[in-house]
Design a protein around this motif. Structure first.
Motif, PDB file in Angstrom:
ATOM      1  N   VAL A  44     -30.942  35.093 -92.775  1.00  0.00           N
ATOM      2  CA  VAL A  44     -29.660  37.055 -93.882  1.00  0.00           C
ATOM      3  C   VAL A  44     -30.092  37.910 -93.178  1.00  0.00           C
ATOM      4  O   VAL A  44     -31.390  38.020 -93.502  1.00  0.00           O
ATOM      5  N   THR A  45     -29.641  38.558 -93.611  1.00  0.00           N
ATOM      6  CA  THR A  45     -29.704  40.314 -93.704  1.00  0.00           C
ATOM      7  C   THR A  45     -31.475  40.520 -94.164  1.00  0.00           C
ATOM      8  O   THR A  45     -30.986  39.941 -95.108  1.00  0.00           O
ATOM      9  N   GLY A  46     -31.584  41.405 -93.494  1.00  0.00           N
ATOM     10  CA  GLY A  46     -33.334  41.768 -94.464  1.00  0.00           C
ATOM     11  C   GLY A  46     -34.205  41.228 -93.941  1.00  0.00           C
ATOM     12  O   GLY A  46     -34.669  41.357 -94.863  1.00  0.00           O
ATOM     13  N   GLN A  47     -34.253  39.823 -93.988  1.00  0.00           N
ATOM     14  CA  GLN A  47     -35.288  38.538 -93.878  1.00  0.00           C
ATOM     15  C   GLN A  47     -35.535  38.545 -92.613  1.00  0.00           C
ATOM     16  O   GLN A  47     -34.689  38.264 -91.278  1.00  0.00           O
ATOM     17  N   ALA A  48     -36.878  38.684 -92.608  1.00  0.00           N
ATOM     18  CA  ALA A  48     -37.926  38.475 -90.922  1.00  0.00           C
ATOM     19  C   ALA A  48     -36.980  36.456 -90.552  1.00  0.00           C
ATOM     20  O   ALA A  48     -36.565  35.937 -91.288  1.00  0.00           O
ATOM     21  N   LYS A  49     -37.956  36.329 -89.383  1.00  0.00           N
ATOM     22  CA  LYS A  49     -37.054  35.592 -88.526  1.00  0.00           C
ATOM     23  C   LYS A  49     -37.600  34.140 -88.734  1.00  0.00           C
ATOM     24  O   LYS A  49     -38.799  34.465 -88.825  1.00  0.00           O
ATOM     25  N   GLU A 109     -29.039  34.214-101.257  1.00  0.00           N
ATOM     26  CA  GLU A 109     -28.691  34.711-100.396  1.00  0.00           C
ATOM     27  C   GLU A 109     -28.592  32.978 -99.251  1.00  0.00           C
ATOM     28  O   GLU A 109     -26.987  32.667 -99.030  1.00  0.00           O
ATOM     29  N   GLN A 110     -29.757  32.915 -99.228  1.00  0.00           N
ATOM     30  CA  GLN A 110     -29.765  31.560 -98.240  1.00  0.00           C
ATOM     31  C   GLN A 110     -28.976  30.307 -98.990  1.00  0.00           C
ATOM     32  O   GLN A 110     -27.788  29.809 -97.786  1.00  0.00           O
ATOM     33  N   PHE A 111     -29.088  29.551-100.287  1.00  0.00           N
ATOM     34  CA  PHE A 111     -28.142  28.582-101.223  1.00  0.00           C
ATOM     35  C   PHE A 111     -27.127  29.422-100.886  1.00  0.00           C
ATOM     36  O   PHE A 111     -26.390  28.216-100.460  1.00  0.00           O
ATOM     37  N   THR A 112     -26.285  30.337-101.345  1.00  0.00           N
ATOM     38  CA  THR A 112     -25.208  30.953-101.117  1.00  0.00           C
ATOM     39  C   THR A 112     -23.731  30.725 -99.636  1.00  0.00           C
ATOM     40  O   THR A 112     -23.538  30.179 -99.585  1.00  0.00           O
ATOM     41  N   VAL A 113     -25.044  30.823 -98.734  1.00  0.00           N
ATOM     42  CA  VAL A 113     -24.789  30.961 -97.432  1.00  0.00           C
ATOM     43  C   VAL A 113     -24.373  29.395 -96.759  1.00  0.00           C
ATOM     44  O   VAL A 113     -23.489  28.881 -96.637  1.00  0.00           O
ATOM     45  N   ALA A 114     -25.333  29.129 -97.329  1.00  0.00           N
ATOM     46  CA  ALA A 114     -25.280  27.778 -96.588  1.00  0.00           C
ATOM     47  C   ALA A 114     -24.138  26.591 -97.328  1.00  0.00           C
ATOM     48  O   ALA A 114     -23.431  26.180 -96.977  1.00  0.00           O
ATOM     49  N   MET A 115     -23.923  26.565 -99.259  1.00  0.00           N
ATOM     50  CA  MET A 115     -23.423  26.057 -99.702  1.00  0.00           C
ATOM     51  C   MET A 115     -21.955  26.728 -98.984  1.00  0.00           C
ATOM     52  O   MET A 115     -20.875  25.209 -98.912  1.00  0.00           O
ATOM     53  N   SER A 116     -21.775  27.819 -98.991  1.00  0.00           N
ATOM     54  CA  SER A 116     -20.585  28.436 -98.360  1.00  0.00           C
ATOM     55  C   SER A 116     -19.873  27.479 -96.779  1.00  0.00           C
ATOM     56  O   SER A 116     -18.968  27.617 -96.916  1.00  0.00           O
TER      57      SER A 116
END
Length: 394
Positions: free
Chosen positions: A14-19, A28-35
């Motif tokens: 996600v934007t603003g998070q280290a790779k 944010e990760q949960f939302t993106v993954a579920m989407s």
């Protein structure tokens, strides 16, 4: 599968998070993954699957996808069982990994095409690389993979989003007091049901079981005609389970019947569906009481050389295919070309039409004028006359 989902979410960038994977899953990760998993495109879903399969970016080995598929199928059974949504079906008990979990997982995995269009067949291909394009193509074509992921997420997380399972797991209907151990388990039903016309996927109603109604071809012929589309299956004495889908009502007559929606299938030792080739129209055959042509039930092929044949001498049959059945392109379905069986079942699928309901209420004699004449010649009467409405003439 819970660990796979968790690790997949941690690997979402996600934007603003280290790779690289995070220590925990952010909102944010949960939302993106579920989407991506529930509403994403085939590409988005495939990228999430790759994150669930491996911690490394880039291609993964085919054996890693194979293990993921087995975990996914096993999780579906666990979730449906735990949430009590088997809809009357059962999962067969066995020591060790459930064999039909492995069989269905192997079938889904075999549908994956490697670079160059080759299918994954045999252990020699398990070390082949599967890049994102391969996984995306697999997800796009093999819809049960996406469906199973959706079931695990919806029922595992108890999401309030609607998920209709009626076309995935049909309602099992057996007359009261006639419960029995079916040859089918929930995974076998899901697999066969997924190949039926959608309007027939919500309901399976038992018409005939050799366990309940006896080892009798006459009983079979008395119970399955004029009942609409049916799934028939049997288990031979070597443990092979196979059958066919009859797209139209069975009729007792010396001609072939049905249409190109019919198919043959195998459940054990492997799952597969064999659809019509267009070579001929020998889809279905049911005959009894003839002296010059075969008496029995058949699907595909030709007289005395059927893709699937149940003889009038109930308990015997054959599956002849050298190299394959001309009608369905199916191989030999039974362990032996001429086989014996102990278990046979026929299930009506979908809702019967008004025509089928009316036809099923007729006496067998109504559809057989010759039998009526013979009854009169013998001096016997039809005891049902006067006790029921006269059937419409067709």
């Amino acid at each position: 599968m819970v660990i796979r989902l968790y690790d997949g979410m941690r690997r979402v960038e996600v934007t603003g998070q280290a790779k690289g994977p995070s220590e925990s899953v952010s909102r944010e990760q949960f939302t993106v993954a579920m989407s991506h998993l529930l509403k994403g495109s085939s590409k988005e879903k495939s990228l999430m699957i790759l994150k669930m399969v491996s911690a490394t970016d880039g291609p993964v080995k085919a054996r890693e996808v194979e293990k993921f598929t087995e975990d996914l199928v096993g999780s579906v059974v666990h979730v449906l069982t735990h949430r009590q949504e088997l809809r009357g079906w059962t999962q067969k008990k066995a020591s060790g990994p459930p064999p039909r979990v492995q069989v269905l997982a192997a079938q889904l995995f075999s549908e994956m095409k490697l670079a160059g269009g080759k299918n994954v067949q045999g252990p020699q291909h398990l070390d082949c690389k599967c890049d994102p394009a391969v996984i995306e193509d697999w997800v796009f074509r093999v819809h049960l993979v996406v469906t199973f992921l959706s079931v695990v997420i919806h029922r595992g997380f108890l999401l309030r989003l609607s998920l209709d399972l009626t076309t995935l797991v049909p309602q099992r209907e057996v007359d009261r007091g006639q419960e029995f151990q079916s040859v089918l388990d929930v995974l076998s039903v899901i697999y066969v049901n997924s190949h039926l016309p959608r309007e027939q996927q919500h309901r399976w109603r038992l018409l005939f079981s050799s366990e309940l109604h006896g080892h009798s071809f006459a009983q079979l012929c008395g119970r399955i005609p004029r009942q609409g589309p049916c799934v028939l299956l049997l288990e031979d004495c070597d443990g092979h389970v196979f059958g066919g889908f009859a797209s139209c009502s069975w009729e007792i007559k010396p001609q072939f019947q049905g249409d190109d929606r019919c198919f043959l299938f195998s459940i054990l030792p492997s799952m597969a569906v064999y659809t019509c080739t267009g070579y001929n129209d020998h889809y279905m055959y049911l005959n009894q009481g003839q002296q010059t042509i075969p008496n029995g039930l058949g699907m595909g092929g030709q007289h005395n050389y059927f893709g699937l044949w149940i003889d009038v001498d109930f308990g015997r049959g054959h599956s002849k295919a050298k190299p394959t059945c001309t009608t369905y392109n199916s191989p030999q379905l039974s362990a032996q070309e001429d086989f014996r069986f102990e278990k046979m079942e026929v299930w009506a699928v979908g809702d019967p039409s008004e025509t089928e309901l009316a036809a099923s209420s007729k006496s067998v004699l109504d559809a057989n004028p010759e039998a009526q004449v013979l009854l009169q010649i013998s001096g016997r009467t039809r005891h049902s006359d006067g006790l029921r409405e006269v059937p419409d003439q067709e």
